[in-house]
Design a protein around this motif. Sequence first.
Motif, mmCIF file in Angstrom:
data_model
loop_
_atom_site.group_PDB
_atom_site.id
_atom_site.type_symbol
_atom_site.label_atom_id
_atom_site.label_comp_id
_atom_site.label_asym_id
_atom_site.label_seq_id
_atom_site.Cartn_x
_atom_site.Cartn_y
_atom_site.Cartn_z
ATOM 1 N N CYS A 114 16.584 46.835 58.543
ATOM 2 C CA CYS A 114 16.672 48.198 58.006
ATOM 3 C C CYS A 114 17.829 48.985 58.619
ATOM 4 C CB CYS A 114 15.343 48.926 58.190
ATOM 5 S SG CYS A 114 14.771 48.938 59.892
ATOM 6 N N ASP A 115 18.855 48.290 59.086
ATOM 7 C CA ASP A 115 20.004 48.950 59.698
ATOM 8 C C ASP A 115 21.228 48.848 58.783
ATOM 9 O OD1 ASP A 115 21.452 50.358 61.536
ATOM 10 O OD2 ASP A 115 21.687 48.700 62.952
ATOM 11 N N ASN A 119 21.185 44.344 52.284
ATOM 12 C CA ASN A 119 21.588 45.678 51.843
ATOM 13 C C ASN A 119 20.833 46.158 50.606
ATOM 14 O OD1 ASN A 119 23.523 46.338 53.822
ATOM 15 N ND2 ASN A 119 25.062 45.078 52.801
ATOM 16 N N CYS A 120 20.022 45.306 50.025
ATOM 17 C CA CYS A 120 19.272 45.662 48.815
ATOM 18 C C CYS A 120 18.364 46.859 49.104
ATOM 19 C CB CYS A 120 18.440 44.457 48.362
ATOM 20 S SG CYS A 120 17.385 44.786 46.943
ATOM 21 N N ASP A 180 26.927 55.366 50.266
ATOM 22 C CA ASP A 180 26.340 56.688 50.508
ATOM 23 C C ASP A 180 24.819 56.620 50.462
ATOM 24 O OD1 ASP A 180 28.850 57.829 50.762
ATOM 25 O OD2 ASP A 180 28.850 58.749 48.761
ATOM 26 N N ALA A 181 24.274 55.891 49.484
ATOM 27 C CA ALA A 181 22.816 55.765 49.352
ATOM 28 C C ALA A 181 22.206 55.064 50.568
ATOM 29 C CB ALA A 181 22.468 55.019 48.075
ATOM 30 N N MET A 182 22.923 54.062 51.112
ATOM 31 C CA MET A 182 22.425 53.377 52.309
ATOM 32 C C MET A 182 22.315 54.360 53.479
ATOM 33 S SD MET A 182 24.421 49.755 52.361
ATOM 34 C CE MET A 182 24.915 49.032 50.807
ATOM 35 N N TYR A 183 23.326 55.189 53.656
ATOM 36 C CA TYR A 183 23.312 56.141 54.762
ATOM 37 C C TYR A 183 22.275 57.239 54.546
ATOM 38 C CZ TYR A 183 27.202 54.003 57.171
ATOM 39 O OH TYR A 183 27.991 53.115 57.869
ATOM 40 N N GLU A 184 22.054 57.645 53.305
ATOM 41 C CA GLU A 184 21.051 58.668 53.013
ATOM 42 C C GLU A 184 19.658 58.183 53.362
ATOM 43 O OE1 GLU A 184 21.316 60.106 48.994
ATOM 44 O OE2 GLU A 184 23.400 60.751 49.281
ATOM 45 N N LYS A 185 19.407 56.888 53.214
ATOM 46 C CA LYS A 185 18.075 56.338 53.493
ATOM 47 C C LYS A 185 17.828 56.099 54.973
ATOM 48 C CE LYS A 185 17.046 54.283 49.081
ATOM 49 N NZ LYS A 185 16.539 53.145 48.376
ATOM 50 N N LYS A 186 18.866 56.234 55.800
ATOM 51 C CA LYS A 186 18.691 55.987 57.253
ATOM 52 C C LYS A 186 17.870 57.076 57.878
ATOM 53 C CE LYS A 186 21.944 52.892 59.084
ATOM 54 N NZ LYS A 186 22.862 52.642 60.139
#
Length: 158
Positions: free
Chosen positions: A114-115, A44-45, A152-158
């Motif tokens: 990357c998921d 998750n990093c 939120d940041a993880m989803y924004e980068k998808k």
Amino acid sequence: MTNMEQVMRLIWDGMETMTVDYKRDFYKNLHGTDFAKDIAAFANCPKEGDKWIIFGIDDKSRNIVGIDPYSYIPLDSMDNFISAAIEPFVHIESEMFQYENGTLAYIKICADNCDRPYVIKETCGKGGQIEMGDIYIRKGTCNLKAGRMDIDAMYEKK
């Protein structure tokens, strides 16, 4: 650069970072340790590239102390545990090798993961401290539970 060359370069650099962690000993078993938390946190990093957990290095002094070669858990066992404990599956590579007078090992959390977010799907860890549904992230040199802004940041980068 091969994995071994990369590991040696990281050992010579001697710095723990968002993408590198040193551990004195290999995990005693997978279910009763921080294995799932560590793997999920690195996956998750937000930093791009491979992440590394290197075993047989003293956390504080960065001296090479080696691991007990019989403590090393084979990659297929690690993959089976990851499949049961983390969703989606996290791709890793691992190897044990001789260096100077000791045995070292590494786990590479591959860049192709990357998921995000990677979620704990089975309660595990010492005393069940890592709970189903937990999301961990690597911040600096620590593995912490992800907060709302992290997710939120993880989803924004998808």
